[in-house]
Design a protein around this motif. Structure first.
Motif, PDB file in Angstrom:
ATOM      1  N   LEU A 122     -12.990 -13.257  13.761  1.00  0.00           N
ATOM      2  CA  LEU A 122     -14.219 -12.765  13.352  1.00  0.00           C
ATOM      3  C   LEU A 122     -15.385 -13.179  14.235  1.00  0.00           C
ATOM      4  CD1 LEU A 122     -13.792 -13.438   9.654  1.00  0.00           C
ATOM      5  CD2 LEU A 122     -14.127 -11.130  10.797  1.00  0.00           C
ATOM      6  N   CYS A 123     -15.163 -14.554  14.892  1.00  0.00           N
ATOM      7  CA  CYS A 123     -16.233 -15.007  15.729  1.00  0.00           C
ATOM      8  C   CYS A 123     -16.331 -14.323  16.982  1.00  0.00           C
ATOM      9  CB  CYS A 123     -16.084 -16.664  15.924  1.00  0.00           C
ATOM     10  SG  CYS A 123     -16.364 -17.637  14.596  1.00  0.00           S
ATOM     11  N   GLU A 124     -15.245 -13.984  17.488  1.00  0.00           N
ATOM     12  CA  GLU A 124     -15.058 -13.400  18.726  1.00  0.00           C
ATOM     13  C   GLU A 124     -15.416 -11.970  18.837  1.00  0.00           C
ATOM     14  OE1 GLU A 124     -14.723 -15.153  21.573  1.00  0.00           O
ATOM     15  OE2 GLU A 124     -14.475 -16.970  20.384  1.00  0.00           O
ATOM     16  N   ARG A 125     -15.227 -11.288  17.602  1.00  0.00           N
ATOM     17  CA  ARG A 125     -15.456  -9.865  17.421  1.00  0.00           C
ATOM     18  C   ARG A 125     -16.350  -9.553  16.234  1.00  0.00           C
ATOM     19  NH1 ARG A 125     -11.123  -5.965  18.981  1.00  0.00           N
ATOM     20  NH2 ARG A 125     -12.374  -4.658  17.489  1.00  0.00           N
ATOM     21  N   ALA A 126     -17.688  -9.613  16.644  1.00  0.00           N
ATOM     22  CA  ALA A 126     -18.571  -9.192  15.757  1.00  0.00           C
ATOM     23  C   ALA A 126     -18.474  -7.878  14.862  1.00  0.00           C
ATOM     24  CB  ALA A 126     -20.062  -9.398  16.255  1.00  0.00           C
ATOM     25  N   ASP A 127     -17.792  -7.119  15.196  1.00  0.00           N
ATOM     26  CA  ASP A 127     -17.532  -5.751  14.447  1.00  0.00           C
ATOM     27  C   ASP A 127     -16.551  -5.644  13.297  1.00  0.00           C
ATOM     28  OD1 ASP A 127     -15.655  -6.163  16.691  1.00  0.00           O
ATOM     29  OD2 ASP A 127     -14.947  -4.157  16.254  1.00  0.00           O
ATOM     30  N   THR A 128     -15.970  -7.031  13.202  1.00  0.00           N
ATOM     31  CA  THR A 128     -14.717  -6.903  12.323  1.00  0.00           C
ATOM     32  C   THR A 128     -14.973  -7.636  11.075  1.00  0.00           C
ATOM     33  OG1 THR A 128     -13.817  -8.913  13.379  1.00  0.00           O
ATOM     34  CG2 THR A 128     -12.913  -7.015  14.416  1.00  0.00           C
ATOM     35  N   SER A 129     -14.191  -7.349  10.072  1.00  0.00           N
ATOM     36  CA  SER A 129     -14.663  -7.992   8.701  1.00  0.00           C
ATOM     37  C   SER A 129     -12.967  -8.216   8.339  1.00  0.00           C
ATOM     38  CB  SER A 129     -15.283  -7.467   7.792  1.00  0.00           C
ATOM     39  OG  SER A 129     -14.851  -6.058   7.963  1.00  0.00           O
ATOM     40  N   ALA A 130     -12.741  -9.314   7.332  1.00  0.00           N
ATOM     41  CA  ALA A 130     -11.480  -9.596   7.003  1.00  0.00           C
ATOM     42  C   ALA A 130     -11.366 -10.018   5.549  1.00  0.00           C
ATOM     43  CB  ALA A 130     -10.804 -10.656   7.892  1.00  0.00           C
ATOM     44  N   VAL A 131      -9.818 -10.286   5.017  1.00  0.00           N
ATOM     45  CA  VAL A 131      -9.784 -10.897   3.884  1.00  0.00           C
ATOM     46  C   VAL A 131      -8.886 -11.989   4.318  1.00  0.00           C
ATOM     47  CG1 VAL A 131      -8.272 -10.874   1.618  1.00  0.00           C
ATOM     48  CG2 VAL A 131      -9.795  -8.885   2.458  1.00  0.00           C
ATOM     49  N   MET A 132      -9.052 -13.146   3.783  1.00  0.00           N
ATOM     50  CA  MET A 132      -8.056 -14.443   4.010  1.00  0.00           C
ATOM     51  C   MET A 132      -7.435 -14.907   2.847  1.00  0.00           C
ATOM     52  SD  MET A 132     -10.584 -17.321   5.429  1.00  0.00           S
ATOM     53  CE  MET A 132     -12.169 -18.146   4.390  1.00  0.00           C
ATOM     54  N   VAL A 133      -6.214 -15.021   2.985  1.00  0.00           N
ATOM     55  CA  VAL A 133      -5.403 -15.524   1.527  1.00  0.00           C
ATOM     56  C   VAL A 133      -4.727 -16.790   1.756  1.00  0.00           C
ATOM     57  CG1 VAL A 133      -3.704 -14.743   0.255  1.00  0.00           C
ATOM     58  CG2 VAL A 133      -5.065 -12.999   1.022  1.00  0.00           C
ATOM     59  N   ASP A 134      -4.663 -17.715   0.703  1.00  0.00           N
ATOM     60  CA  ASP A 134      -4.015 -18.832   0.774  1.00  0.00           C
ATOM     61  C   ASP A 134      -3.426 -19.113  -0.700  1.00  0.00           C
ATOM     62  OD1 ASP A 134      -2.978 -21.176   3.047  1.00  0.00           O
ATOM     63  OD2 ASP A 134      -2.740 -21.926   0.958  1.00  0.00           O
TER      64      ASP A 134
END
Ligand SMILES: C[S@@+](CC[C@H](N)C(=O)[O-])C[C@H]1O[C@@H](n2cnc3c(N)ncnc32)[C@H](O)[C@@H]1O
Length: 272
Positions: A122-134
């Motif tokens: 996300l830091c390197e690609r400002a165009d992206t978004s995400a879900v993170m799971v644990d």
């Protein structure tokens, strides 16, 4: 304690890495500049914090947990005993993600740990978004703190669930890619690892008796969350390429393997 005494105590624990560790100890736990100490090896380092850190290190607690932070890719992460310490081996997965993700990609990071894969991407690609799971609340807390620390909290949704059985939590979601560095070590191999690695969460290491339960589950049950041209990117153990090729084939995917900078098989790229 002076520099030479510090080095000789660290040498017992970390061998050739003792100078590297001494530098970090001096920078984090004393008021001295490292370069000053190098040229003034008799100077008394006078620091209770240093002594306490050294005692923890002598109890084989990993340096990263003692310092409480570690660098991964071009970011700094908070780390503690609730998360796996981010490894430089994993940076190749981020490199590949940055290369392969389409513009404005929305991606999923399963088994996120410190959040390092999702957050550095996300830091390197400002165009992206995400879900993170644990699966673990205390682990996901670390990932959330790291998202804030690296200023991407507005582009990542943390989710707490068991990847091995609760994929229904993602109903209605579709992603351009699923990234994952899941637990992939067999129990008999865990036994052989260093005392320091054994201080990391067992659940972050144990990949089932065959080391591949997460790959089997994720490829079989999460492909329905991928868009038409979506892909999986997995970190794998150096000896797991054949397993991944087979799992890919059984589920109708092509599999390409990328090597890390040490020339070991490290990343599996699965496409339809
Ligand atoms: C190998 S670590 C990887 C952490 C991070 N992605 C990295 O690359 O440093 C695997 C992570 O999976 C998490 N985990 C273990 N079992 C899980 C499960 N059943 N469901 C979701 N996460 C799980 C652990 O808590 C750990 O954070």
């Amino acid at each position: 304690m002076n520099y030479n005494e510090l080095i000789s105590r660290l040498f017992v624990i970390s061998g050739e890495d003792c100078e590297f560790e001494a530098r970090i100890f001096i920078e984090c736990f004393t008021d001295f500049e490292y370069s000053y100490v190098l040229y003034n090896r008799d100077v008394d380092l006078k620091s209770d914090k240093l002594l306490s850190a050294l005692q923890k290190r002598e109890a084989r607690i990993p340096l990263q947990y003692i310092v409480g932070k570690w660098d991964f890719y071009r970011q700094t992460y908070k780390v503690n005993e609730n998360c796996l310490i981010p490894r430089s081996d994993t940076e190749i997965l981020v490199d590949k993600a940055l290369e392969l993700l389409p513009l404005n990609a929305y991606f999923l990071d399963l088994c996120t740990g410190s959040g390092c894969i999702a957050i550095s991407t996300l830091c390197e690609r400002a165009d992206t978004s995400a879900v993170m799971v644990d699966k673990f609340e205390k682990t996901l807390e670390v990932a959330k703190e790291n998202a804030v620390l690296n200023k991407v909290e507005n582009r990542v949704e943390p989710m707490l669930f068991d990847v091995l059985c609760d994929e229904k939590t993602l109903e209605g979601y579709t992603f351009d890619a699923i990234l994952s560095n899941p637990p992939y070590i067999r129990p008999e191999v865990i036994e052989t690892l260093s005392e320091e690695v054994k201080k990391e969460p067992y659940a972050a290491l144990y990949g089932g008796d065959n080391g591949i339960i997460f790959y089997n589950k994720i490829v079989a049950s999460y492909s329905k969350f991928l868009k038409k041209d979506g892909f999986f990117l997995f970190e794998i153990g150096y000896d797991q390429a054949e397993d991944l090729r087979r799992i890919a084939k059984e589920n109708g995917f092509e599999c390409q393997i990328f090597k890390d900078y040490g020339n070991n098989d490290r990343v599996a790229y699965l496409t339809k």
